[in-house]
Design an enzyme around this catalytic site. Structure first.
Site, PDB file in Angstrom:
ATOM      1  N   ASP A  79       1.098   8.551  -6.606  1.00 24.68           N
ATOM      2  CA  ASP A  79       0.763   9.966  -6.792  1.00 24.68           C
ATOM      3  C   ASP A  79       0.723  10.722  -5.460  1.00 24.68           C
ATOM      4  OD1 ASP A  79      -1.430   8.374  -6.274  1.00 24.68           O
ATOM      5  OD2 ASP A  79      -2.641   9.081  -7.940  1.00 24.68           O
ATOM      6  N   HIS A 139       0.830  -1.214   0.000  1.00 26.14           N
ATOM      7  CA  HIS A 139       0.000   0.000   0.000  1.00 26.14           C
ATOM      8  C   HIS A 139       0.865   1.265   0.000  1.00 26.14           C
ATOM      9  CE1 HIS A 139      -4.052   1.820   1.370  1.00 26.14           C
ATOM     10  NE2 HIS A 139      -3.239   2.832   1.151  1.00 26.14           N
ATOM     11  N   GLU A 196     -10.829   3.340   8.101  1.00 28.09           N
ATOM     12  CA  GLU A 196      -9.642   4.150   8.396  1.00 28.09           C
ATOM     13  C   GLU A 196     -10.033   5.187   9.457  1.00 28.09           C
ATOM     14  OE1 GLU A 196      -8.318   6.286   4.942  1.00 28.09           O
ATOM     15  OE2 GLU A 196      -6.423   6.918   5.826  1.00 28.09           O
ATOM     16  N   HIS A 247       0.970   5.014  -2.342  1.00 29.00           N
ATOM     17  CA  HIS A 247       0.394   5.816  -3.431  1.00 29.00           C
ATOM     18  C   HIS A 247       1.508   6.488  -4.222  1.00 29.00           C
ATOM     19  CE1 HIS A 247      -3.888   5.847  -1.942  1.00 29.00           C
ATOM     20  NE2 HIS A 247      -3.250   5.442  -0.859  1.00 29.00           N
ATOM     21  N   HIS A 266      -9.997   1.092   0.461  1.00 25.12           N
ATOM     22  CA  HIS A 266      -9.747   1.884   1.685  1.00 25.12           C
ATOM     23  C   HIS A 266     -11.022   1.861   2.525  1.00 25.12           C
ATOM     24  CE1 HIS A 266      -6.329   3.685  -0.466  1.00 25.12           C
ATOM     25  NE2 HIS A 266      -5.962   4.278   0.655  1.00 25.12           N
ATOM     26  N   ASP A 317       1.919   4.184   2.867  1.00 22.32           N
ATOM     27  CA  ASP A 317       0.816   5.004   2.340  1.00 22.32           C
ATOM     28  C   ASP A 317       1.310   6.095   1.379  1.00 22.32           C
ATOM     29  OD1 ASP A 317      -1.883   5.290   2.035  1.00 22.32           O
ATOM     30  OD2 ASP A 317      -2.245   6.425   3.870  1.00 22.32           O
TER      31      ASP A 317
HETATM   32  N1  HPA Z   1      -7.054   7.218   2.662  1.00 23.52           N
HETATM   33  C1  HPA Z   1      -7.847   7.464   1.621  1.00 23.52           C
HETATM   34  N2  HPA Z   1      -7.392   7.907   0.469  1.00 23.52           N
HETATM   35  C2  HPA Z   1      -6.078   8.103   0.345  1.00 23.52           C
HETATM   36  C3  HPA Z   1      -5.217   7.863   1.389  1.00 23.52           C
HETATM   37  C4  HPA Z   1      -5.730   7.412   2.598  1.00 23.52           C
HETATM   38  O1  HPA Z   1      -4.991   7.175   3.576  1.00 23.52           O
HETATM   39  N3  HPA Z   1      -3.968   8.175   0.975  1.00 23.52           N
HETATM   40  C5  HPA Z   1      -4.086   8.583  -0.297  1.00 23.52           C
HETATM   41  N4  HPA Z   1      -5.355   8.547  -0.700  1.00 23.52           N
HETATM   42 ZN    ZN Z   2      -3.898   4.881   1.091  1.00 23.86          ZN
END
Ligand code: HPA
Ligand code: ZN
Length: 326
Positions: A16, A12, A207, A14, A204, A285
């Site tokens: 971008d 996990h 969270e 990103h 996701h 992340d």
């Molecule tokens: N949560 C939701 N969307 C996201 C996250 C996240 O932690 N990081 C990048 N996009």
């Molecule tokens: Zn994420």
């Protein structure tokens, strides 16, 4: 313990949300991009580009992605950022990584078409894999906060690549952004289209929300993996459900602290999740935005959360087993 040299698996991260600070400055300069701060004011720009302390919540953290979004402005910049993501992962001791990105997010306010965005990411990643001994897979993100119609179009392009030149590289599908934006029912058709094309599904969920969100994500979307999912620990019945179904949790401790999903790092539930028997991986992340890397997350888990050597080995085994890369 030298955590940098441990062989790691990350599921996990990103792409971008992870652009080197030096690359932000270099691209803004070369491409004449206005970041609202003079490029010579490094300290001011650094404070703007990074999330260094807990913000008000998830949304404020996500709102700070606009700088990386702006510099991903053309094929060359996107290719470079994808390559550097692979290089960074290798330097972090990672042997297998799944990088995720949202073509709709990258494209916002620009004219570059989805196929060029996707092709540029693939090109950069392939260049990285040629240079370094690392396996990489790509996950296609549909952001809950953006237009579904745009995401439908981006998914169509992504699945064309999956059927052709990106067969082995494009491995997964994800829903990102806060869960409050849209009912997940809205995204079920696009998710099913991706699954039918052979993509693994992760979402996701749980969270900054609740265990009932995790329950619905498992039962209604029939996911294999959940991004974050830490709220599963608020309800023993949902914990049992996740265990029974063999759901894998992609856990990101520092991210959860910065978004105030945990009140302090010492209260992060990752160790409890592991001890309960859940399949868990350790992830960064958005490393450059959060000014961390995966090695830092190992150190945090060791120092503050009582995670032991055998737990790290267990998490890497879980991650390998749950990877969408075959
Ligand atoms: N949560 C939701 N969307 C996201 C996250 C996240 O932690 N990081 C990048 N996009
Ligand atoms: Zn994420």
């Amino acid at each position: 313990m030298d955590y940098r040299s441990i062989k790691k698996v990350e599921l996990h991260r990103h792409l971008d949300g992870s652009v080197r600070f030096e690359t932000i400055i270099d691209l803004a300069r070369k491409k004449n991009i206005d970041l609202g701060v003079p490029l010579g004011s490094r300290e001011e720009l650094f404070q703007k580009a990074k999330v260094l302390m807990p913000m008000s919540g998830l949304q404020e953290v996500l709102d700070s992605f606009w700088i990386t979004q702006k510099v991903m402005c053309d094929e060359e910049s996107i290719e470079r950022i994808a390559f550097e993501n692979v290089e960074d992962a290798y330097l972090d001791g990672i042997e297998l990584i799944e990088l995720r990105f949202a073509p709709t997010f990258i494209r916002e306010g620009k004219t570059i078409p989805y196929d060029l965005i996707i092709e540029s990411v693939m090109k950069g990643v392939r260049r990285g894999m040629k240079k370094y001994p690392i396996k990489v897979g790509l996950i296609h993100i549909v952001p809950r906060a953006l237009s579904l119609k745009e995401s439908e179009d981006a998914t169509t392009e992504m699945l064309k690549f999956k059927a052709r030149s990106g067969k082995d590289l494009i491995v997964g599908f994800d829903l990102a952004d806060g869960e409050e934006f849209e009912l997940i029912e809205t995204f079920k058709p696009v998710l099913e289209r991706a699954r039918a094309a052979g993509l693994g599904v992760t979402v996701h969920s749980g969270e900054n929300t609740s265990s009932s969100h995790v329950k619905k994500t498992i039962e209604f979307l029939n996911v294999q993996r959940i991004g974050h999912g830490i709220k599963v620990m608020d309800d023993p019945k949902v914990m049992e459900l996740a265990l029974e179904r063999g759901i894998h949790f992609e856990v990101c401790p520092t991210s959860n602290w910065l978004t105030r999903c945990v009140d302090k790092i010492e209260n992060h539930p990752i160790k409890k999740m592991l001890d309960f028997g859940l399949s868990v991986s350790l992830n960064s992340d958005d490393p450059h935005i959060m000014n961390i890397d995966l090695t830092h997350e190992y150190e945090v888990c060791h120092r503050f959360l009582g995670v032991k050597e055998e737990d790290f080995m267990q998490m890497n085994a879980h991650a390998k087993a749950a990877s969408f890369i075959k």
